[in-house]
Design an enzyme around this catalytic site. Structure first.
Site, PDB file in Angstrom:
ATOM      1  N   CYS A 310      -5.442  -1.586   2.507  1.00 21.03           N
ATOM      2  CA  CYS A 310      -4.682  -1.591   1.252  1.00 21.03           C
ATOM      3  C   CYS A 310      -5.322  -2.498   0.196  1.00 21.03           C
ATOM      4  O   CYS A 310      -5.269  -2.209  -0.996  1.00 21.03           O
ATOM      5  CB  CYS A 310      -3.242  -2.034   1.510  1.00 21.03           C
ATOM      6  SG  CYS A 310      -2.322  -0.864   2.531  1.00 21.03           S
ATOM      7  N   HIS A 336      -4.221  -1.010   9.295  1.00 15.00           N
ATOM      8  CA  HIS A 336      -3.022  -1.021   8.434  1.00 15.00           C
ATOM      9  C   HIS A 336      -1.741  -0.887   9.262  1.00 15.00           C
ATOM     10  O   HIS A 336      -0.784  -1.637   9.061  1.00 15.00           O
ATOM     11  CB  HIS A 336      -3.073   0.120   7.402  1.00 15.00           C
ATOM     12  CG  HIS A 336      -1.739   0.355   6.765  1.00 15.00           C
ATOM     13  ND1 HIS A 336      -1.255  -0.435   5.746  1.00 15.00           N
ATOM     14  CD2 HIS A 336      -0.731   1.212   7.071  1.00 15.00           C
ATOM     15  CE1 HIS A 336      -0.021  -0.054   5.438  1.00 15.00           C
ATOM     16  NE2 HIS A 336       0.318   0.941   6.223  1.00 15.00           N
TER      17      HIS A 336
END
Length: 376
Positions: A310, A336
């Protein structure tokens, strides 16, 4: 560092609990999520990356490791921690579930299970005693009793018979485990979705005595409603001063629901497996990165997330590398997902400590209900 295995309960909020499991290899903050390192690796992750997500403990699979590369070989090479370069605690399952789900031509008796390997067809026998020996050779910090896990749905008679066999095996596991300071043996409660059988199983385990207790035989196809139904009462049958581990769970809302009902530890292949198949779990629900809507999207998966996927990459890039079959796709999405799961655990630990679990849970569900951000 402690030389012993222990559990301290620090706060409760309703049935939800937060505390610390102490082991000679480090502390495990609870509620804890354990990433699954089936074959001495969390797929697509370096051990230091797994630690960076906030994981205090990993799970290894007795069945897979006994078949390849072999428990005796791992012991000769210094044990599982050294072998896979993970210095924190490791929990190993007993192999029972994998024998039931993966092995070919298995035969179950009072003594144990004989089966043929799904890898090369070689013949093996797994008994409570052999399972304890393998887990000792691996050197895991938390060892699981050898049990039989019947797939649901099953008749109540079949579930009862299986549970009582598992309780006899639990006694044999305890006897074979012996005196191992700093290492823990967990018993596994069975009994399907029947309260009387769950209670009978819990009483049998408590009379044997374990360092922790697992709730087994769920997340095997019964659905969330039935699982939560069991979790509404089953944790209460177990000692309050010992860790409670729900095996093989689950999706983010399964985990939150389990913690709400008094569970301290969980494991699941979902965050890593999903990552390799293009599924990302975010605070706003699931994102399928293979969908064409992401091809031109310069935004991150989740703007509030600090994981490398991200922080450094766009949805467009993640879409591209998944479509192109590039290895980095599984690496970034797995990182993630594991980061997000650990973020959930940290959020719950803080909320329980502050007596604000209900508010945290309401916000968790409300944010998920919004669904993914609008396409550009």
């Amino acid at each position: 560092m402690t030389e012993r295995f222990g559990f301290q309960l620090n706060a409760t909020d309703g049935a939800a609990r937060t505390g610390v499991i102490s082991t000679p290899r480090g502390e495990i903050r609870t509620p804890a999520f354990m990433p699954v390192g089936t074959a001495a690796t969390v797929k697509a992750m370096m051990p230091e990356s797994v630690a960076a997500t906030g994981a205090d403990i990993l799970l290894g699979n007795t069945y897979h490791l006994m078949l390849r590369p072999g428990a005796e070989r791992i012991a000769r090479l210094g044990g599982l921690h050294k072998f896979m370069n993970w210095s924190k605690p490791i929990l190993t399952d007993s192999g029972g579930f994998q024998v039931m789900s993966l092995a070919e031509l298995r035969k179950l008796t009072e003594e144990g299970v004989t089966f043929r390997s799904h890898v090369d067809g070689s013949k093996h026998e797994l008994t409570p005693e052999r399972s304890m020996e393998i887990q000792r050779l691996l050197g895991s910090d938390i060892v699981m009793c050898f049990d039989e896990c019947p797939a649901l749905p099953a008749t109540e008679e079949a579930v009862a018979e299986s549970m009582r066999l598992s309780m006899r095996w639990a006694q044999r596991s305890r006897d074979a485990f012996g005196d191992r300071p700093g290492h823990a043996l967990f018993g596994i409660m069975q009994g399907g979705v029947t309260p009387e059988l769950r209670e009978e199983s819990a009483e049998a385990l408590k009379s044997i005595g374990f360092e922790g207790y697992a709730i087994g035989g769920l997340a095997v196809g019964e659905g969330q409603e039935a699982m939560f139904g069991v979790l509404d009462y089953a944790p209460g049958f177990l000692p309050e001063d010992k860790p409670r581990y729900l095996m093989g769970v689950g999706k983010p809302d399964d985990i939150v629901g389990a913690v709400k009902r008094g569970v301290d530890m969980m494991d699941c292949v979902l965050p890593s497996r999903s990552g390799r198949t293009g599924q990302a779990w975010t605070r706003r629900g699931q994102v399928n990165i293979k969908n064409a809507r992401h091809a031109d999207d310069p935004r991150p998966l989740d703007a509030a997330c600090t994981c490398p996927a991200c922080a450094n990459y766009s949805r467009a890039y993640l879409h591209h590398v998944f479509r192109a079959g590039e290895m980095i796709s599984g690496m970034l999405l797995t990182w993630h997902n594991l980061h997000y799961y650990q973020e959930i655990m940290a959020g719950m630990r803080a909320a329980i400590a502050e007596g604000a679990f209900a508010a945290w849970e309401a916000e968790f569900h409300a944010t998920r209900a919004q669904g993914d951000i609008e396409p550009l």
